[in-house]
Design a protein around this motif. Structure first.
Motif, short mmCIF file in Angstrom:
data_model
loop_
_atom_site.label_atom_id
_atom_site.label_comp_id
_atom_site.label_asym_id
_atom_site.label_seq_id
_atom_site.Cartn_x
_atom_site.Cartn_y
_atom_site.Cartn_z
N ARG A 64 -25.43 31.42 12.99
CA ARG A 64 -25.44 30.57 11.79
C ARG A 64 -25.82 29.13 12.10
NH1 ARG A 64 -23.07 34.87 11.49
NH2 ARG A 64 -22.65 36.04 9.62
N VAL A 65 -26.30 28.91 13.30
CA VAL A 65 -26.75 27.59 13.77
C VAL A 65 -25.61 26.56 13.69
CG1 VAL A 65 -28.67 25.95 13.71
CG2 VAL A 65 -29.03 28.25 12.85
N GLU A 66 -24.39 27.02 13.92
CA GLU A 66 -23.22 26.15 13.98
C GLU A 66 -22.90 25.92 15.45
OE1 GLU A 66 -20.01 27.68 11.58
OE2 GLU A 66 -21.38 28.14 9.94
N PHE A 67 -23.83 25.22 16.12
CA PHE A 67 -23.73 25.06 17.57
C PHE A 67 -22.47 24.33 18.00
CE2 PHE A 67 -28.44 25.21 16.89
CZ PHE A 67 -28.59 26.50 17.36
N ASN A 68 -22.04 23.36 17.20
CA ASN A 68 -20.83 22.63 17.56
C ASN A 68 -19.62 23.57 17.61
OD1 ASN A 68 -21.12 22.81 14.71
ND2 ASN A 68 -19.61 21.19 14.42
N HIS A 69 -19.53 24.49 16.67
CA HIS A 69 -18.41 25.44 16.68
C HIS A 69 -18.56 26.46 17.81
CE1 HIS A 69 -16.77 23.85 13.00
NE2 HIS A 69 -17.90 24.06 12.36
N GLY A 70 -19.79 26.89 18.05
CA GLY A 70 -20.03 27.82 19.14
C GLY A 70 -19.67 27.22 20.49
N LEU A 71 -20.10 25.99 20.71
CA LEU A 71 -19.78 25.31 21.97
C LEU A 71 -18.28 25.06 22.10
CD1 LEU A 71 -22.75 22.80 22.18
CD2 LEU A 71 -22.32 24.77 23.68
N ALA A 72 -17.65 24.69 20.98
CA ALA A 72 -16.20 24.47 21.01
C ALA A 72 -15.47 25.76 21.38
CB ALA A 72 -15.72 23.95 19.66
N ALA A 73 -15.94 26.89 20.86
CA ALA A 73 -15.32 28.18 21.18
C ALA A 73 -15.53 28.53 22.65
CB ALA A 73 -15.89 29.28 20.28
N ILE A 74 -16.70 28.25 23.19
CA ILE A 74 -16.98 28.50 24.61
C ILE A 74 -16.05 27.66 25.48
CG2 ILE A 74 -18.67 28.16 26.46
CD1 ILE A 74 -20.82 28.98 24.36
N PHE A 75 -15.97 26.37 25.18
CA PHE A 75 -15.11 25.49 25.99
C PHE A 75 -13.64 25.88 25.85
CE2 PHE A 75 -18.80 22.60 26.04
CZ PHE A 75 -18.84 22.35 27.40
N ALA A 76 -13.21 26.27 24.65
CA ALA A 76 -11.82 26.69 24.47
C ALA A 76 -11.52 27.91 25.33
CB ALA A 76 -11.54 26.98 23.00
N LEU A 77 -12.45 28.86 25.38
CA LEU A 77 -12.25 30.05 26.19
C LEU A 77 -12.22 29.71 27.68
CD1 LEU A 77 -11.92 33.11 26.36
CD2 LEU A 77 -14.42 33.27 26.42
N LEU A 78 -13.12 28.84 28.12
CA LEU A 78 -13.15 28.45 29.53
C LEU A 78 -11.86 27.72 29.93
CD1 LEU A 78 -16.85 27.26 29.91
CD2 LEU A 78 -15.81 29.33 30.87
N HIS A 79 -11.39 26.83 29.07
CA HIS A 79 -10.15 26.12 29.39
C HIS A 79 -8.96 27.08 29.40
CE1 HIS A 79 -11.85 22.15 29.62
NE2 HIS A 79 -12.45 22.32 28.46
N LYS A 80 -8.95 28.02 28.47
CA LYS A 80 -7.88 29.01 28.44
C LYS A 80 -7.92 29.87 29.71
CE LYS A 80 -5.75 32.45 25.49
NZ LYS A 80 -4.62 31.72 24.98
N ALA A 81 -9.11 30.26 30.14
CA ALA A 81 -9.25 31.07 31.35
C ALA A 81 -8.78 30.28 32.57
CB ALA A 81 -10.69 31.52 31.53
N ASN A 82 -9.09 28.99 32.64
CA ASN A 82 -8.62 28.17 33.75
C ASN A 82 -7.09 28.06 33.74
OD1 ASN A 82 -10.60 27.09 35.66
ND2 ASN A 82 -11.62 26.29 33.85
#
Length: 97
Positions: A64-82
């Motif tokens: 849906r070209v909501e890159f800000n939300h997509g990137l936020a979800a990626i970073f949230a997952l990476l931080h959670k994994a760390n």
């Protein structure tokens, strides 16, 4: 400038996680271990649930070209994994094995 900042943050966060998960000290055979059918703890199940939700939400945002939300979800997952790695302290599990 924003691209450089995002790439740097992504590289640092993902790089840290990747290094911590693939360290020869933690995984001498350098093979991906089989995930048990029954999670070992509630933390394991919570991490798997987050991963599964992210596998749905991240493509949704990018489609849906909501890159800000997509990137936020990626970073949230990476931080959670760390945090997951921090909480499980695999370096101590190896010492105790």
């Amino acid at each position: 400038r924003m691209r450089a900042a995002l790439n740097g943050d992504l590289a640092d966060t993902l790089g840290n996680l990747l290094h911590r998960c693939t360290s020869p000290k933690l995984n001498p055979s350098q093979k991906i271990p089989q995930y048990p059918e029954n999670p070992i703890s509630g933390l394991d199940q919570e991490m798997m649930d987050s991963l599964n939700r992210s596998c749905e939400s991240i493509p949704y945002f990018f489609d849906r070209v909501e890159f800000n939300h997509g990137l936020a979800a990626i970073f949230a997952l990476l931080h959670k994994a760390n945090r997951f790695v921090d909480e499980n302290e695999p370096w101590n599990l190896i010492k105790d094995a």
